[in-house]
Design an enzyme around this catalytic site. Structure first.
Site, mmCIF file in Angstrom:
data_model
loop_
_atom_site.group_PDB
_atom_site.id
_atom_site.type_symbol
_atom_site.label_atom_id
_atom_site.label_comp_id
_atom_site.label_asym_id
_atom_site.label_seq_id
_atom_site.Cartn_x
_atom_site.Cartn_y
_atom_site.Cartn_z
ATOM 1 N N ARG A 268 0.805 -1.158 0.035
ATOM 2 C CA ARG A 268 -0.050 0.102 -0.031
ATOM 3 C C ARG A 268 0.876 1.265 -0.170
ATOM 4 O O ARG A 268 1.854 1.244 0.597
ATOM 5 C CB ARG A 268 -1.121 0.085 1.172
ATOM 6 C CG ARG A 268 -1.933 -1.082 1.253
ATOM 7 C CD ARG A 268 -2.972 -0.732 0.111
ATOM 8 N NE ARG A 268 -4.386 -1.578 0.029
ATOM 9 C CZ ARG A 268 -4.470 -2.449 -1.058
ATOM 10 N NH1 ARG A 268 -3.289 -2.878 -1.694
ATOM 11 N NH2 ARG A 268 -5.484 -3.187 -0.865
ATOM 12 N N GLU A 297 -4.223 7.115 -5.941
ATOM 13 C CA GLU A 297 -4.447 6.322 -7.155
ATOM 14 C C GLU A 297 -5.669 6.583 -7.853
ATOM 15 O O GLU A 297 -6.782 6.223 -7.019
ATOM 16 C CB GLU A 297 -4.285 4.972 -6.868
ATOM 17 C CG GLU A 297 -2.630 4.560 -6.348
ATOM 18 C CD GLU A 297 -2.594 3.069 -5.913
ATOM 19 O OE1 GLU A 297 -1.467 2.747 -5.623
ATOM 20 O OE2 GLU A 297 -3.793 2.428 -6.098
ATOM 21 N N HIS A 318 0.089 0.029 -10.211
ATOM 22 C CA HIS A 318 -0.992 -0.970 -9.403
ATOM 23 C C HIS A 318 -1.059 -2.112 -10.336
ATOM 24 O O HIS A 318 -2.378 -2.565 -10.296
ATOM 25 C CB HIS A 318 -2.071 -0.312 -8.847
ATOM 26 C CG HIS A 318 -2.452 -0.861 -7.678
ATOM 27 N ND1 HIS A 318 -2.998 -0.242 -6.692
ATOM 28 C CD2 HIS A 318 -2.545 -2.243 -7.428
ATOM 29 C CE1 HIS A 318 -3.205 -1.047 -5.733
ATOM 30 N NE2 HIS A 318 -3.024 -2.171 -6.178
#
Length: 346
Positions: A268, A297, A318
């Site tokens: 994270r 994000e 990601h």
């Protein structure tokens, strides 16, 4: 865009009662697969076993959340935030299915106090994320981005020698890796590192206490992160984001690392103080960093990790979880969780 599918037609009868079909919405289906209900890569046939009418929205803006969940019995979300302000308008809501491992985008305290069941999906992307972690480390160790860029710019073709030698390459065998977070994913990464010939240490969790499966109320016998960092060649993060570890890698902890060490984050973004990381990379305080997750994000135009001219930094968007096999596993597990829940409502 929204697509709907009647998972089963009509109502379901048990002989004594006739049950109205539950309604569900998937708020950000496009993060999972474009046109999910007609996907060429994801088999969605398990939906036929769920007695719900599911509407899939490609994406949902914050101002659209309330309207879309207001009448839903079931809400599926990957990253759309469901806070108490939105959830209080969902009077029919019974189930929130998080199409991911982390539940930090859902106000779980509100759900618990209002009898809303929250279910995440664990273990679906272990191999996908582990291979991405190894890929990031190998790219840092071999200076692959730099050499690839040199070749594209013609530097090899004009070199007086048979090879280019400008960027140092690190042999990982014999190096010391520190893993933060030793769940299923951390253990899988540990096995890959060991297979590379690396020595691996597992850091104690922040706060120093064991998980429930360990001996209750005993101190964590594993070495502290602070004691491991000065000797670490690689640090790889695989822990959830909690109040205890927010900005775990701040200026103070980054200063403990060797100037040749690598930091990898596929967990994270909030685990790392990104301004401190940029400063450490620019000063040569650490040797390099590779991240698949950042604090915002998608990122804003002025995100500190995307401002350019940051030495030996690799950022991927990601994508560690996104192998087709991983996404199919996630979908199947999530649907089986949902099937189990719906059956309890009959």
């Amino acid at each position: 865009m929204a697509n709907s599918q009647a998972a089963q037609a009509g109502t379901k009868s048990t002989g004594k009662h006739t049950h109205k079909k539950l309604t569900g919405v998937f708020l950000d289906a496009e993060t999972f697969s474009a046109d999910l209900l007609n996907s060429d890569t994801i088999d969605t046939s398990l939906l036929n076993n769920v007695n719900i009418e599911l509407t899939c929205y490609d994406n949902t803006l914050p101002e659209e959340v309330v309207g879309r969940i207001a009448n839903a019995d079931i809400v599926l979300t990957n990253k759309v935030v469901l806070d108490s302000e939105a959830l209080q308008h969902a009077k029919a809501l019974k189930y929130v299915g998080v199409m991911a491992t982390g539940t930090n985008n859902v106000d779980t305290h509100y759900c618990q106090s209002h009898n809303i069941y929250v279910q995440n999906v664990e273990g679906y992307g272990t191999d996908s994320v582990a291979q991405h972690t190894l890929m990031l480390l190998l790219n840092l160790a071999t200076a692959f981005p730099q050499y690839h860029n040199d070749v594209e710019q013609g530097k090899w073709a004009t070199s007086p020698h048979f090879c280019l030698t400008e960027h140092p390459i690190v042999e990982l065998a014999g190096k010391h890796a520190v893993i933060v977070g030793h769940g299923e994913l951390g253990k899988r990464v540990e096995a890959l590192f060991i297979a590379m010939g690396m020595k691996v240490s597992i850091a104690a969790r922040p706060g120093g206490f064991l998980t429930e499966e360990r001996i209750a109320n005993k101190r964590d016998p594993r070495p502290s992160l602070e004691s491991l960092l000065p000797g670490a060649d690689v640090v790889s993060l695989h822990c959830p984001l909690t109040d205890d570890n927010y900005h775990l890698f701040n200026e103070a902890r980054l200063s403990l690392m060797k100037p040749t060490s690598f930091l990898i984050n596929t967990a994270r973004g909030g685990l790392v103080d990104e301004d401190a990381l940029v400063a450490a990379l620019k000063r040569g305080q650490i040797g390099g960093a590779a991240v698949d997750v950042i604090s915002q994000e998608p990122p804003g135009p002025n995100h500190p990790l995307l401002m350019g001219a940051i030495p030996n930094l690799i950022v991927t968007p990601h994508t560690a979880w996104m192998a087709n096999e991983s996404r199919q596993r996630l979908f199947d597990i999530a649907m089986n969780h949902l099937i189990d829940f719906v059956e309890t409502q009959i």
